[in-house]
Design an enzyme around this catalytic site. Structure first.
Site, short mmCIF file in Angstrom:
data_model
loop_
_atom_site.label_atom_id
_atom_site.label_comp_id
_atom_site.label_asym_id
_atom_site.label_seq_id
_atom_site.Cartn_x
_atom_site.Cartn_y
_atom_site.Cartn_z
N TRP A 1 -48.95 -29.20 -14.79
CA TRP A 1 -47.56 -29.50 -14.41
C TRP A 1 -47.12 -30.82 -15.04
O TRP A 1 -46.02 -30.93 -15.59
CB TRP A 1 -47.44 -29.60 -12.88
CG TRP A 1 -47.26 -28.32 -12.17
CD1 TRP A 1 -46.50 -27.26 -12.57
CD2 TRP A 1 -47.86 -27.93 -10.93
NE1 TRP A 1 -46.58 -26.23 -11.65
CE2 TRP A 1 -47.40 -26.62 -10.63
CE3 TRP A 1 -48.72 -28.55 -10.02
CZ2 TRP A 1 -47.78 -25.94 -9.48
CZ3 TRP A 1 -49.10 -27.87 -8.88
CH2 TRP A 1 -48.64 -26.59 -8.61
N ALA B 1 -49.13 -17.61 -10.46
CA ALA B 1 -47.82 -16.99 -10.61
C ALA B 1 -46.70 -18.03 -10.78
O ALA B 1 -45.55 -17.67 -11.02
CB ALA B 1 -47.51 -16.11 -9.41
N ASP B 2 -47.05 -19.30 -10.65
CA ASP B 2 -46.06 -20.36 -10.76
C ASP B 2 -45.52 -20.45 -12.19
O ASP B 2 -46.28 -20.51 -13.15
CB ASP B 2 -46.68 -21.69 -10.35
CG ASP B 2 -45.67 -22.82 -10.34
OD1 ASP B 2 -45.00 -23.00 -9.32
OD2 ASP B 2 -45.53 -23.52 -11.37
N ILE B 3 -44.21 -20.47 -12.32
CA ILE B 3 -43.58 -20.48 -13.65
C ILE B 3 -43.93 -21.76 -14.41
O ILE B 3 -44.15 -21.73 -15.62
CB ILE B 3 -42.05 -20.33 -13.52
CG1 ILE B 3 -41.70 -18.95 -12.96
CG2 ILE B 3 -41.37 -20.55 -14.86
CD1 ILE B 3 -40.22 -18.75 -12.67
N GLY B 4 -44.00 -22.88 -13.70
CA GLY B 4 -44.35 -24.14 -14.36
C GLY B 4 -45.74 -24.10 -14.96
O GLY B 4 -45.96 -24.56 -16.09
#
Length: 289
Positions: A284, A242-245
């Site tokens: 990332w 769910a991390d936007i990055g």
């Protein structure tokens, strides 16, 4: 003063590790000289340990120095665990050469998962940083540490759970914490002091048990638990879908018009087990540049 050397078993990009650590204004390091000072909290004492790269990414060698003449083995083991030097990143590199991320891992070889310096520090930082942009997140966590923590030899030690547990919510509101975030930080610290949360024991449990136990604390959701497991415990197989990055990195890598959904990311990430943490960090890294 004592000094000890360690030869890592595979590739290790310490310069990138320094770059990530350098995002935190509280951490004292020198990119050119390739060293970082690590504040180490011992059972009844504390010290600042200097870790310096003496080799290359392909042939990594590190020196560990401290003027704390006691507990040398304990200190060295703590440093080795933080930087996860025993992890053979060559094996992980070879694993990803059989996946669609092969070129990405070829471009960013030897990317390590470096743990935060202490379990409690990591949890506080993750709680403070959740739902904030990176710049403001570090501004707030820096204020928190410089107001209630202590500086020694140029390095900052986070305040102890006992000290934070005694604070009032307004003490953090004065640092631009929201009311809820002030409550999360102080209430979680009180649970630790009261023995309801034992981070040392939690760090030894399977991921599912940690999600179940830590997730009961108010203000600690799945994103917070995932990041604590990844950066405090150094787990190999975590992937914050769910991390936007992460979603932006995969959008770029897959050349999509829109970010992939959490479900799409989770489905694809199953192919990267049991090293999904390294996939996350490398993705990332691909958008940091």
């Amino acid at each position: 003063m004592w000094k000890e050397y360690y030869h890592a078993p595979g590739m290790y990009d310490f310069d990138y590790a320094l770059k990530r650590l350098g995002m935190d204004p509280l951490i004292r390091l020198d990119m050119k000289e390739r060293w970082v000072d690590v504040p180490v909290q011992l059972e009844n004492d504390r010290t600042v340990v200097r870790v310096k790269a003496e080799g290359t990414t392909e042939k990594p060698v590190f020196s560990v120095m401290s003027d704390h003449d006691e507990e040398q083995d304990v200190i060295f083991e703590h440093i080795r665990n933080i930087f996860q030097w025993d992890k053979d990143l060559n094996e992980i590199h070879q694993f990803f050469q059989q996946t669609e991320l092969s070129m990405l891992f070829h471009q960013y070889q030897g990317t390590p998962v470096v743990r935060d310096f202490h379990l409690y520090q990591s949890l506080m930082k993750v709680i403070i940083h959740q739902q904030l942009n990176m710049k403001f997140a570090y501004t707030i966590s820096t204020r928190f540490v410089q107001t209630f923590g202590e500086e020694e030899d140029g390095s900052w030690f986070y305040p102890t759970p006992d000290k934070v547990a005694q604070l009032e919510y307004d003490d953090l509101r004065n640092l631009q914490f929201s009311q809820r975030k002030a409550e999360y930080v102080i209430d979680t610290s009180r649970k630790i002091v009261d023995g309801e949360l034992n981070l040392q024991k939690l760090s030894k449990l399977p991921n599912e048990e940690v999600f179940k136990t830590l997730g009961k604390a108010r203000g600690i959701g799945p994103w917070t638990v995932e990041n604590w497991l990844l950066f405090a415990c150094g787990r190999d197989d975590l992937f914050p879908a769910a991390d936007i990055g992460i979603q932006n990195a995969l959008k770029k890598w897959w050349q999509l018009d829109a970010k992939p959904t959490k479900v799409e990311v989770e489905k694809k990430a199953k192919e990267w087990e049991p090293y999904r943490s390294f996939a996350a960090l490398t993705l990332w890294r691909s958008i940091e540049d």
